[in-house]
Design an enzyme around this catalytic site. Structure first.
Site, PDB file in Angstrom:
ATOM      1  N   HIS A  14       0.737  -0.910   0.112  1.00 28.87           N
ATOM      2  CA  HIS A  14       0.047   0.032   0.012  1.00 28.87           C
ATOM      3  C   HIS A  14       0.798   1.327   0.026  1.00 28.87           C
ATOM      4  CE1 HIS A  14       1.063  -0.391   4.211  1.00 28.87           C
ATOM      5  NE2 HIS A  14       0.331   0.847   4.443  1.00 28.87           N
ATOM      6  N   HIS A  57      -7.654  -1.572   5.141  1.00 31.80           N
ATOM      7  CA  HIS A  57      -6.448  -0.662   5.697  1.00 31.80           C
ATOM      8  C   HIS A  57      -7.233   0.733   5.424  1.00 31.80           C
ATOM      9  CE1 HIS A  57      -3.233   0.762   7.718  1.00 31.80           C
ATOM     10  NE2 HIS A  57      -2.602   1.266   6.856  1.00 31.80           N
ATOM     11  N   ASP A 110       5.736   4.636   5.127  1.00 30.74           N
ATOM     12  CA  ASP A 110       6.531   3.953   5.892  1.00 30.74           C
ATOM     13  C   ASP A 110       6.850   2.544   5.023  1.00 30.74           C
ATOM     14  OD1 ASP A 110       3.898   3.380   6.651  1.00 30.74           O
ATOM     15  OD2 ASP A 110       4.494   2.098   8.219  1.00 30.74           O
ATOM     16  N   HIS A 111       6.008   2.230   3.990  1.00 34.46           N
ATOM     17  CA  HIS A 111       5.929   1.149   2.864  1.00 34.46           C
ATOM     18  C   HIS A 111       6.891   1.424   1.569  1.00 34.46           C
ATOM     19  CE1 HIS A 111       3.858  -1.450   5.678  1.00 34.46           C
ATOM     20  NE2 HIS A 111       3.538  -0.644   6.318  1.00 34.46           N
ATOM     21  N   HIS A 139       6.280  -5.458  12.106  1.00 36.62           N
ATOM     22  CA  HIS A 139       5.484  -4.297  11.844  1.00 36.62           C
ATOM     23  C   HIS A 139       5.031  -3.802  13.302  1.00 36.62           C
ATOM     24  CE1 HIS A 139       2.501  -1.302  10.571  1.00 36.62           C
ATOM     25  NE2 HIS A 139       3.210  -0.824   9.559  1.00 36.62           N
ATOM     26  N   ASP A 159      -0.489  -3.759   5.856  1.00 34.69           N
ATOM     27  CA  ASP A 159      -1.198  -3.265   6.705  1.00 34.69           C
ATOM     28  C   ASP A 159      -2.522  -3.848   6.682  1.00 34.69           C
ATOM     29  OD1 ASP A 159       1.271  -2.327   7.465  1.00 34.69           O
ATOM     30  OD2 ASP A 159       0.289  -0.105   7.626  1.00 34.69           O
ATOM     31  N   HIS A 166       1.416   3.882   1.680  1.00 35.09           N
ATOM     32  CA  HIS A 166       1.829   4.617   2.860  1.00 35.09           C
ATOM     33  C   HIS A 166       3.227   4.827   2.854  1.00 35.09           C
ATOM     34  CE1 HIS A 166      -2.389   4.375   5.316  1.00 35.09           C
ATOM     35  NE2 HIS A 166      -2.021   5.310   4.600  1.00 35.09           N
TER      36      HIS A 166
END
Lengths: 319, 319
Positions: free
Chosen positions: B63, B141, B67-68, B271, B212, B65
């Site tokens: 996804h 998510h 942090d990914h 995570h 997530d 976001h």
């Protein structure tokens, strides 16, 4: 007057020991610090030093290339997740703002604090606050690139010892009151005016931090009155000749020669091509620099900390 | 059948010891490897392990976001600066493609290799090649998020020893020829058909790597026939109750309960919220997981390497 912490000293790509460009700059004015460039993994570097994002006053980006900017979204996102409210000054070329806005839009990123964007386009004053003036200075690179000049003025009052002794006031609490600007009354009724017993002293220092640049002499004006120049030295001169002018970077020799011509007494070289990331490579860089510059010379490594003192001397601090 | 190397195991923000999410996955098929998610500083992590970007076949993003994903531009830029020519498969939600295109545009980034974009939108086959099939599975998510299921089929021929002995062929070079599929003629003129002396053996294994997700049961189908589930466990159940459903993450308990219900024999949790990044925190996570799952359980740490063998056993490899 200044403390500098190098968070990344490699050119283009990170190496095992050198990250891409970022530099933390503190002044003696207050707890604030400034970040100059923000390559990927700058926030990870910050976790290993004493500075916190809460005290980060602003970020100055020299140019939009990824090795100087790709750490921005993550640093801003983490500051938000840690609840930052304080506005953040972001001084950068317009392309950086455009990229960040696209990043906010596409990656579902909402900041908990406002960003005060200052668009940089060549030579201008980009920030001023009591004691600190930041100016930008156009450089020559593939993308619009600037240097930042941080000029600090630290005003303080010192006591005029001769005048105090002539007045017959013994050393003690009254001296402190006078220094703080309060008139004082002696036991015999005499009133001493603070202004007659203290002298204003203004300490000044300036540091110039270059972005990517193939023409160091563009910094002649910026270096006037500066005690320290931090500049990229991506290649030795021989390699620059081989690589050609395409990358629009400086050689060690060209930066060293410019530093000599400008009379700047301290020079820190950084942004080294990964080909020099070994002891032989750095020895070659140092030899070339010393051949053309007789001032105080330093080759930055990641996590190096330097202090520029009020007398204009730069020294490397212990790790 | 699989090797997994965790490059980042922290949720949202990096900590001093855990980076944001990225996972390297290798199969026994060839030298290729796959990257699942690419948080900031993934390329810096790669410099400390044996995998090179040259052998990176593709990147699967769960996804959008940060942090990914915030490590993507730097990893692509560095691969280009190191001269990569091989096309790179990028399997990701459409927002990632949009963000990358904006990044190319604004930050003067030109790749030396083509990117083969595969848009992910829920349950679909996203890649197939001999021996490897990758499918995506919709999760729940704040932003569209998927899990990836890697299914490997490794076909090999083994000799039918009973048939060989019955035919009277002594062990020797002829056995090798038969195994390789070549018919052979004996000295007496008899022809032995390879197909009568070898048996196809197909080893199969499957790993499911979640993005997530607040609803582990969405992976019921994906986990059928899988030997290993890798899933986020951002909070303990008590903290998730306190935080509320807003972050749309899973608790340790919910993932462990789902793993038990699905019958998957190996579970790696990752995570973790930074609040657990200490020995007490991880002990709490482990205790909650063991309470609800009796299979082989692992709590991933950065640089952990795990192997899933042909008999379905997961073991942690030595550092």
């Amino acid at each position: 007057m200044f403390k500098l912490t190098f968070l990344g000293t490699s050119s283009g790509v990170p190496t095992k020991y050198r990250n891409v460009t970022a530099l933390a700059l503190q002044t003696t004015l207050n707890r604030d610090w400034w970040l100059i460039d923000c390559g990927e993994a700058t926030q990870q570097r910050l976790q290993h030093i004493a500075l916190t994002v809460h005290d980060l006053a602003g970020i100055c980006i020299t140019h939009v290339h990824g090795d100087h900017t790709y750490g921005l979204p993550g640093l801003l996102a983490s500051a938000s997740m840690n609840g930052r409210k304080r506005p953040l000054i972001l001084i950068a070329p317009a392309a950086v703002k455009a990229w960040l806005e696209a990043t906010f839009l596409h990656t579902d990123l909402y900041l908990t604090f406002p960003i005060i964007h200052i668009d940089v386009d060549g030579d201008q004053e980009v920030h001023q606050e009591p004691g600190l003036r930041i100016t930008s200075h156009a450089l020559s690179h593939r993308e619009p690139s600037v240097a930042y000049r941080f000029a600090v003025e630290n005003s303080k009052w010192r006591l005029d010892n001769a005048a105090l002794q002539a007045s017959g006031v013994a050393p003690g609490p009254l001296w402190g009151k006078l220094q703080a600007g309060h008139d004082v009354q002696l036991d015999d009724g005499t009133v001493l005016a603070a202004d007659e017993f203290r002298i204003a002293q203004v300490d000044r220092a300036a540091v110039v931090v270059g972005g990517d640049n193939d023409t160091p002499s563009l910094l002649s004006g910026a270096c006037e009155g500066a005690q320290l120049l931090v500049h990229e030295a991506t290649y030795t001169e021989a390699v620059l000749q081989k690589v050609g002018p395409g990358p629009t970077h400086s050689s060690v020799q060209r930066v060293a020669q410019f530093a000599t011509a400008s009379g700047v007494p301290n020079l820190i070289l950084t942004h080294f091509s990964p080909r020099y990331d070994n002891s032989e490579g750095m020895a070659e860089v140092e030899a070339e620099a010393r051949q053309h510059y007789e001032g105080a010379l330093f080759l930055a490594r990641d996590f190096d900390r330097y202090e520029l003192s009020v007398d204009g001397v730069v020294r490397k601090l212990e790790a």
